[in-house]
Design a protein around this motif. Sequence first.
Motif, mmCIF file in Angstrom:
data_model
loop_
_atom_site.group_PDB
_atom_site.id
_atom_site.type_symbol
_atom_site.label_atom_id
_atom_site.label_comp_id
_atom_site.label_asym_id
_atom_site.label_seq_id
_atom_site.Cartn_x
_atom_site.Cartn_y
_atom_site.Cartn_z
ATOM 1 N N CYS A 233 -7.637 25.585 38.308
ATOM 2 C CA CYS A 233 -7.299 26.418 37.158
ATOM 3 C C CYS A 233 -6.437 25.652 36.163
ATOM 4 O O CYS A 233 -5.381 25.129 36.522
ATOM 5 N N ASP A 234 -6.911 25.586 34.923
ATOM 6 C CA ASP A 234 -6.098 25.079 33.821
ATOM 7 C C ASP A 234 -5.364 26.271 33.230
ATOM 8 O O ASP A 234 -5.902 27.024 32.432
ATOM 9 N N MET A 235 -4.118 26.457 33.645
ATOM 10 C CA MET A 235 -3.328 27.598 33.183
ATOM 11 C C MET A 235 -2.990 27.523 31.687
ATOM 12 O O MET A 235 -2.754 28.547 31.043
ATOM 13 N N ASN A 236 -2.914 26.309 31.145
ATOM 14 C CA ASN A 236 -2.575 26.081 29.733
ATOM 15 C C ASN A 236 -1.332 26.858 29.292
ATOM 16 O O ASN A 236 -1.265 27.395 28.189
ATOM 17 N N ASP A 251 -3.821 33.904 50.102
ATOM 18 C CA ASP A 251 -4.007 34.975 51.081
ATOM 19 C C ASP A 251 -5.463 35.112 51.516
ATOM 20 O O ASP A 251 -5.751 35.621 52.595
ATOM 21 N N THR A 252 -6.377 34.659 50.655
ATOM 22 C CA THR A 252 -7.798 34.781 50.957
ATOM 23 C C THR A 252 -8.343 33.536 51.648
ATOM 24 O O THR A 252 -9.511 33.489 52.030
ATOM 25 N N GLY A 253 -7.506 32.513 51.776
ATOM 26 C CA GLY A 253 -7.940 31.290 52.438
ATOM 27 C C GLY A 253 -8.694 30.345 51.540
ATOM 28 O O GLY A 253 -9.391 29.441 52.011
ATOM 29 N N ILE A 254 -8.562 30.525 50.234
ATOM 30 C CA ILE A 254 -9.263 29.685 49.268
ATOM 31 C C ILE A 254 -8.267 28.705 48.657
ATOM 32 O O ILE A 254 -7.174 29.103 48.247
ATOM 33 N N GLY A 255 -8.643 27.430 48.584
ATOM 34 C CA GLY A 255 -7.774 26.421 47.998
ATOM 35 C C GLY A 255 -7.576 26.661 46.512
ATOM 36 O O GLY A 255 -8.448 27.217 45.840
ATOM 37 N N PHE A 256 -6.424 26.218 45.995
ATOM 38 C CA PHE A 256 -6.112 26.483 44.597
ATOM 39 C C PHE A 256 -5.318 25.321 44.018
ATOM 40 O O PHE A 256 -4.250 24.968 44.505
ATOM 41 N N PHE A 257 -5.867 24.701 42.971
ATOM 42 C CA PHE A 257 -5.222 23.589 42.280
ATOM 43 C C PHE A 257 -5.032 23.972 40.814
ATOM 44 O O PHE A 257 -5.911 24.586 40.205
ATOM 45 N N THR A 258 -3.876 23.597 40.255
ATOM 46 C CA THR A 258 -3.599 23.977 38.865
ATOM 47 C C THR A 258 -3.183 22.773 38.030
ATOM 48 O O THR A 258 -2.742 21.745 38.555
ATOM 49 N N LEU A 259 -3.320 22.927 36.730
ATOM 50 C CA LEU A 259 -2.742 22.002 35.769
ATOM 51 C C LEU A 259 -2.186 22.823 34.615
ATOM 52 O O LEU A 259 -2.590 23.973 34.420
ATOM 53 N N ASN A 260 -1.225 22.243 33.890
ATOM 54 C CA ASN A 260 -0.554 22.934 32.780
ATOM 55 C C ASN A 260 -0.026 24.297 33.236
ATOM 56 O O ASN A 260 -0.278 25.330 32.625
ATOM 57 N N ASN A 261 0.731 24.272 34.337
ATOM 58 C CA ASN A 261 1.123 25.525 34.994
ATOM 59 C C ASN A 261 2.557 25.958 34.731
ATOM 60 O O ASN A 261 3.124 26.752 35.472
ATOM 61 N N LYS A 262 3.160 25.476 33.634
ATOM 62 C CA LYS A 262 4.501 25.916 33.264
ATOM 63 C C LYS A 262 4.390 26.924 32.129
ATOM 64 O O LYS A 262 3.784 26.640 31.094
ATOM 65 N N HIS A 268 -3.011 22.638 24.890
ATOM 66 C CA HIS A 268 -4.137 22.428 23.968
ATOM 67 C C HIS A 268 -4.546 23.774 23.393
ATOM 68 O O HIS A 268 -3.912 24.795 23.684
ATOM 69 N N ALA A 269 -5.593 23.785 22.576
ATOM 70 C CA ALA A 269 -6.021 25.029 21.939
ATOM 71 C C ALA A 269 -6.231 26.130 22.963
ATOM 72 O O ALA A 269 -6.648 25.883 24.102
ATOM 73 N N ILE A 270 -5.964 27.365 22.553
ATOM 74 C CA ILE A 270 -5.871 28.492 23.481
ATOM 75 C C ILE A 270 -7.218 29.089 23.855
ATOM 76 O O ILE A 270 -7.424 29.502 24.996
ATOM 77 N N PRO A 300 -7.768 30.485 31.542
ATOM 78 C CA PRO A 300 -7.514 31.744 30.825
ATOM 79 C C PRO A 300 -7.017 31.494 29.408
ATOM 80 O O PRO A 300 -6.581 30.392 29.072
ATOM 81 N N ASP A 301 -7.077 32.538 28.580
ATOM 82 C CA ASP A 301 -6.419 32.464 27.284
ATOM 83 C C ASP A 301 -4.952 32.826 27.477
ATOM 84 O O ASP A 301 -4.493 32.999 28.609
ATOM 85 N N CYS A 302 -4.194 32.951 26.385
ATOM 86 C CA CYS A 302 -2.741 33.049 26.510
ATOM 87 C C CYS A 302 -2.284 34.318 27.229
ATOM 88 O O CYS A 302 -1.298 34.311 27.954
ATOM 89 N N ASP A 303 -3.005 35.429 27.031
ATOM 90 C CA ASP A 303 -2.606 36.664 27.700
ATOM 91 C C ASP A 303 -3.266 36.827 29.054
ATOM 92 O O ASP A 303 -2.990 37.791 29.770
ATOM 93 N N GLY A 304 -4.156 35.902 29.415
ATOM 94 C CA GLY A 304 -4.704 35.884 30.768
ATOM 95 C C GLY A 304 -5.721 36.948 31.086
ATOM 96 O O GLY A 304 -5.972 37.234 32.251
ATOM 97 N N ASP A 305 -6.352 37.532 30.057
ATOM 98 C CA ASP A 305 -7.377 38.535 30.363
ATOM 99 C C ASP A 305 -8.778 37.958 30.237
ATOM 100 O O ASP A 305 -9.749 38.591 30.607
#
Length: 615
Positions: A233-236, A251-262, A268-270, A300-305
């Motif tokens: 996931c690119d959280m941006n 909790d579901t047992g699925i691996g999860f890697f992120t970038l830009n997670n602060k 970059h553009a939203i 996701p976009d900025c509001d995450g929907d």
Amino acid sequence: MENTLFSDLQEAVSKMILSASGWRCVFADSGDEEDATPLIDAAHTTISQAIAIVYGDYMARSGAKRIVVGIDARPTGPLIAREIIKVLVAKGFEVEFPGIIAAPEIMSYSHKVDGFVYISASHNPIGHNGIKFGKNDGGVIPGSEAAILADAFRAFCADKDAPQKASQAANSCFKEAFEAVLANASSVKEKTLETYTAFTREVISGSTDEKKQNELFAEITENTKKKPLAIVCDMNGSARTVSIDKAFFADTGIGFFTLNNKPGHIAHAIIPEPENLVYCAKEMEALHTAHPECILGYMPDCDGDRGNIVFWNEKTNKAEVLKAQEVFAVSVMSELAYLAYTGKTGENTKLAVAVNDPTSMRIEEIAAAFGAKVGRAEVGEANVVNKARELRSEGYEVRILGEGSNGGNITHPAAVRDPLNSIFALIKLLVLRDSVNPDGTTKKGLFHEWCARSGQESCYKDDFTLTDVMATLPEYTTTGVSEPRAVLHIKTTDHAELKKAYQKVFESEWEAKKQELKEKYGISSYTAISNNGTKQTDDIKDYSISKKGGLKILFKDEAGKSVAYIWMRGSGTEPVFRVMCDVKGNKPKDEASLLEWHSKMIAEADSLAKDRKIC
């Protein structure tokens, strides 16, 4: 000074877009939409206060007492929130403030309060901000009520004493009461996360029964142990950086890697369109050697929907971006197959899918395989949500809905898009495979169910991948919503007048080119369709009746089958005019040619229309 502020206020309000989907403008102090400043000027401070005044009055009339106020990760959010909170507290509301919160999170929590104010400009550039209003049904207020609020807001701001009245409303809040709201933010955030987690489990499983929820997630966990699966996931810097994503996948047992997670560090553009999903794709490719289980990603976009999808194509050995229309199409296919998998289809069940009018016609083909009806509404999440509600009132089961032109989906009982629901539609498709029933018969998995129902049984294989799945979707060539050619800048502000002129141009062009259209594209006839709110009107004879809604020219072949459409509508959230074309088959040249023709006709209509004025 007061006269200057009033003048500045009038100018600022004139630049606002007040639509059912939300109110938006550039809040950054400099007026630059790309400015990441946290500061807002005096006029936009007054606007923030005025928003709270009219919304507070609106909610008070229904006896509301508790309101949750949240922000996305934009820099101007905190200052806007301060003014809104002060006014609402001064009006006697119990205000809860979780700070940065994703749109689906605040809307799921809204069921526990009386209403919400969400400060966000969704996918717009960083200097923008805006407001979404809701009650306690998990979605934004309907267009008819949004119009009432907008009228009240304009009327308030038109009063020469508006700046003074707005300031007094905010300053009448006791400092201790305001500070108590801010001090309680972390405990409110804990409650919103807990509520959102429980609601997401209900949405993904399609059940309020905790036992059935546990059975589904246990099945997902068990199957991913056999064939590991991980998400990138690119959280941006979006609101999802502080939402449930990481814990939910764990909790579901699925691996999860992120970038830009602060949170707030927007790299970059939203807008989550192909040009910005490349960062997620690059990260997936970098991880893939060490983690071949990384086969899905989202941004996701900025509001995450809203979150569109990246997937691993084992045939090209690269991470590739799914187009927005493809994301929605495969999600619809998966969720309709999931209804069959869970035994919720049958002769006595009426199924339907609700979409916006520029959603590709591939949805009709997918829905037909499951015996489902497609209901179309005007662009706007609120319109599609209300269309789904109308269909449910008619006895239809509407499991999934959304705006295919923008990607992502809304899975009932959610009333807002959510990238977790999109990604889990794909996860269920990949994980819920064929199994053996107690009586020894085969229980078809989701993809097998689709292949069987769509007449593609030969395409099914036990070791299928998402690449195999995508190859079975109905093939269409569709204009991307973020492409430059999908946006026109027109000068006619009266859209009904523009469409009236367009009708004259189109009908003249049709008479001149109908033989060419038949020979080149197989087009033999057409029908004009308007979409206003939740109402679709077929075979219209007066194009101007679509007003500010969507206008579509649907083309058919000699057999009367739909083969293409061209579409137009003025944006409700940006000062632009949107166009697109959808063509059956892999025909990029046909799509480009038809869209160019459409755009030229609009330009000619714009030059002919009356009351021309630069927007």
